[in-house]
Motif scaffolding. Sequence first.
Motif, mmCIF file in Angstrom:
data_model
loop_
_atom_site.group_PDB
_atom_site.id
_atom_site.type_symbol
_atom_site.label_atom_id
_atom_site.label_comp_id
_atom_site.label_asym_id
_atom_site.label_seq_id
_atom_site.Cartn_x
_atom_site.Cartn_y
_atom_site.Cartn_z
ATOM 1 N N LEU A 67 -12.580 2.455 -2.013
ATOM 2 C CA LEU A 67 -12.518 3.495 -3.046
ATOM 3 C C LEU A 67 -11.588 3.119 -4.191
ATOM 4 C CD1 LEU A 67 -12.355 6.653 -0.729
ATOM 5 C CD2 LEU A 67 -14.375 5.583 -1.760
ATOM 6 N N ALA A 68 -10.506 2.405 -3.891
ATOM 7 C CA ALA A 68 -9.553 2.018 -4.936
ATOM 8 C C ALA A 68 -8.701 0.872 -4.418
ATOM 9 C CB ALA A 68 -8.665 3.197 -5.330
ATOM 10 N N VAL A 69 -8.181 0.064 -5.386
ATOM 11 C CA VAL A 69 -7.320 -1.062 -5.037
ATOM 12 C C VAL A 69 -6.144 -1.107 -6.001
ATOM 13 C CG1 VAL A 69 -7.137 -3.559 -4.758
ATOM 14 C CG2 VAL A 69 -9.304 -2.406 -4.205
ATOM 15 N N ASP A 70 -4.936 -1.145 -5.468
ATOM 16 C CA ASP A 70 -3.731 -1.384 -6.257
ATOM 17 C C ASP A 70 -3.393 -2.862 -6.085
ATOM 18 O OD1 ASP A 70 -1.146 -1.725 -7.234
ATOM 19 O OD2 ASP A 70 -0.507 0.280 -6.636
ATOM 20 N N THR A 71 -3.712 -3.686 -7.103
ATOM 21 C CA THR A 71 -3.552 -5.131 -6.975
ATOM 22 C C THR A 71 -2.088 -5.563 -6.972
ATOM 23 O OG1 THR A 71 -3.806 -5.365 -9.375
ATOM 24 C CG2 THR A 71 -5.790 -5.605 -8.030
ATOM 25 N N VAL A 72 -1.187 -4.697 -7.444
ATOM 26 C CA VAL A 72 0.246 -5.036 -7.449
ATOM 27 C C VAL A 72 0.820 -4.932 -6.039
ATOM 28 C CG1 VAL A 72 2.518 -4.437 -8.341
ATOM 29 C CG2 VAL A 72 0.522 -4.326 -9.852
ATOM 30 N N SER A 73 0.568 -3.814 -5.374
ATOM 31 C CA SER A 73 1.105 -3.592 -4.022
ATOM 32 C C SER A 73 0.128 -3.994 -2.932
ATOM 33 C CB SER A 73 1.455 -2.114 -3.842
ATOM 34 O OG SER A 73 0.283 -1.306 -3.916
ATOM 35 N N GLN A 74 -1.099 -4.405 -3.334
ATOM 36 C CA GLN A 74 -2.163 -4.746 -2.386
ATOM 37 C C GLN A 74 -2.428 -3.598 -1.406
ATOM 38 O OE1 GLN A 74 -4.243 -7.280 -2.523
ATOM 39 N NE2 GLN A 74 -3.221 -7.987 -4.373
ATOM 40 N N THR A 75 -2.467 -2.392 -1.988
ATOM 41 C CA THR A 75 -2.810 -1.201 -1.229
ATOM 42 C C THR A 75 -4.277 -0.853 -1.487
ATOM 43 O OG1 THR A 75 -0.554 -0.350 -1.353
ATOM 44 C CG2 THR A 75 -2.292 1.232 -0.830
ATOM 45 N N GLY B 272 -6.879 13.059 4.465
ATOM 46 C CA GLY B 272 -8.214 13.653 4.450
ATOM 47 C C GLY B 272 -9.235 12.686 5.022
ATOM 48 N N ASP B 273 -10.265 12.406 4.248
ATOM 49 C CA ASP B 273 -11.291 11.459 4.697
ATOM 50 C C ASP B 273 -11.056 10.064 4.112
ATOM 51 O OD1 ASP B 273 -11.877 11.996 2.078
ATOM 52 O OD2 ASP B 273 -13.989 12.465 2.388
ATOM 53 N N LYS B 274 -9.761 9.755 3.843
ATOM 54 C CA LYS B 274 -9.418 8.444 3.283
ATOM 55 C C LYS B 274 -8.348 7.762 4.134
ATOM 56 C CE LYS B 274 -10.186 10.062 -1.475
ATOM 57 N NZ LYS B 274 -9.549 10.294 -2.794
ATOM 58 N N TYR B 275 -8.431 6.445 4.182
ATOM 59 C CA TYR B 275 -7.362 5.625 4.721
ATOM 60 C C TYR B 275 -6.679 4.926 3.550
ATOM 61 C CZ TYR B 275 -9.282 5.998 9.477
ATOM 62 O OH TYR B 275 -9.729 6.453 10.684
ATOM 63 N N ILE B 276 -5.366 5.079 3.441
ATOM 64 C CA ILE B 276 -4.586 4.350 2.448
ATOM 65 C C ILE B 276 -3.845 3.256 3.210
ATOM 66 C CG2 ILE B 276 -2.800 4.497 0.679
ATOM 67 C CD1 ILE B 276 -3.508 7.497 0.445
ATOM 68 N N ILE B 277 -4.250 2.027 2.976
ATOM 69 C CA ILE B 277 -3.812 0.931 3.835
ATOM 70 C C ILE B 277 -3.064 -0.124 3.029
ATOM 71 C CG2 ILE B 277 -4.583 -0.896 5.404
ATOM 72 C CD1 ILE B 277 -6.984 0.797 6.095
ATOM 73 N N GLN B 278 -1.826 -0.372 3.430
ATOM 74 C CA GLN B 278 -1.050 -1.478 2.873
ATOM 75 C C GLN B 278 -1.553 -2.752 3.545
ATOM 76 O OE1 GLN B 278 1.754 -0.779 0.742
ATOM 77 N NE2 GLN B 278 1.913 -2.945 0.263
ATOM 78 N N THR B 279 -1.854 -3.777 2.746
ATOM 79 C CA THR B 279 -2.467 -4.978 3.309
ATOM 80 C C THR B 279 -1.686 -6.237 2.963
ATOM 81 O OG1 THR B 279 -3.901 -5.519 1.422
ATOM 82 C CG2 THR B 279 -4.725 -3.861 2.987
#
Length: 422
Positions: A53-61, A96-103
């Motif tokens: 759904l979304a990517v934070d390229t700085v934190s790789q979240t 909710g229906d999302k996983y926010i995952i630090q990678t």
Amino acid sequence: MKYLAKAFVIFSFIFIASCGDKKDVEPSLSEDLGYDVEYSDETILIDDASAILAVDTVSQTYTFDATKFQKEPVNGEVILVAGEAMRKVSSVQKSGDKYIIQTADAALTDVIKNGTIAWEITPEWENVGSIRMGGRKVAGPEGITANGIEFSISSGGIDHQVRIEPTLTDGKISSCNFKMQMVKKVGGSATVAFTAEGTAKLPVQKTKIVIKDGKLETFNANNEGISSEITLSLAAAGGKSGEHSLKMPGVALSIPIRFIPTPSGPIPMPIPMSIDIGIQFVSQLTIPDIQSSATAESKLSLTADAGFEYKGTTVETSAKIGKEEITDGTFDSAANLGQPIDVQFGIAFPRVGLNIAGQEVAYVHTGFTTGSSLYWGPLCKSGYVKLLVEGGYALKVLGQTIAEEKKVFAESQKVAKSENCQ
């Protein structure tokens, strides 16, 4: 949970059309090409790109659609979204229906327990999926057509212009004509202009990766038929005294490997991989004052094969140089009495790199440089042109910690000097 993936190709015309009617490869294929792997217990395979759904390229979240998962991911597992992402889980937050995952970066040996991946691909310009400059995406497929690629970007006070026009032979893109120019202006007037213009042919890229019991056993990557004919020119006039190194960020045109061609038909490539066609620039100027100037122009051509082979604890390199020519060099420079001048300009193109999950594994490039200088005691004007074939590798994404290395496969240089030079 174990996943066993052995690709047998039964594609409908509707499915192929939905993938953009790609023409990624030439049909001369051997029988051992394909994608035949057993995934590790820690691999979570998702065959739906919309899961991201979304990517934070700085934190790789990464934010994922939780409904695409059979269970909540845990630390240490690797999420493989087919053709899009391969990331190791560091932490998970449910919202909710999302996983926010630090990678974190994942190695191919984290994902594949046993298997072989092998391909033979001739990349084509019309399949460029994105353009990056200095690591930043500046254009996607919407900015690229089969008629060619053309864009202009200003960065660090320098105007960059790139034009690549494919050349068709029997209906296929066999090479390209290109012109790349970097211009620095002061007060609206150009003080430095570097231009590279010519023809380049992309090589056949052959790669084989074998993993056994979670360890890399074989890695071969070879590029056959690298070819460039290029004219380099530079013109520099003093606008600001002193030494300068113009910052020219590298440009990369990324061609995704979405399918592996085989005698039976194309097989999908779940691991996100691409062949990146890079353009890199180098420069160094010593311009003492506004009256100083330097010009140079030279023609160069080169053909080569080059590659790498992993053997247990080392990597061996190989290269075969075909034609190499340096012709038609002209140089000049001028300055006030006692003032030295030295202007150098170079380009590496094509720079053919193999990228796995956002990490470059190996690259090979042809490089060309030219320069013009003037020194006193006595007055000496000189110019030079140089060509080389260079490559490098870093096997971290393949699960190996062998130090990355680069190697010059071949190098030639010609120098022209005035009569007074000692």
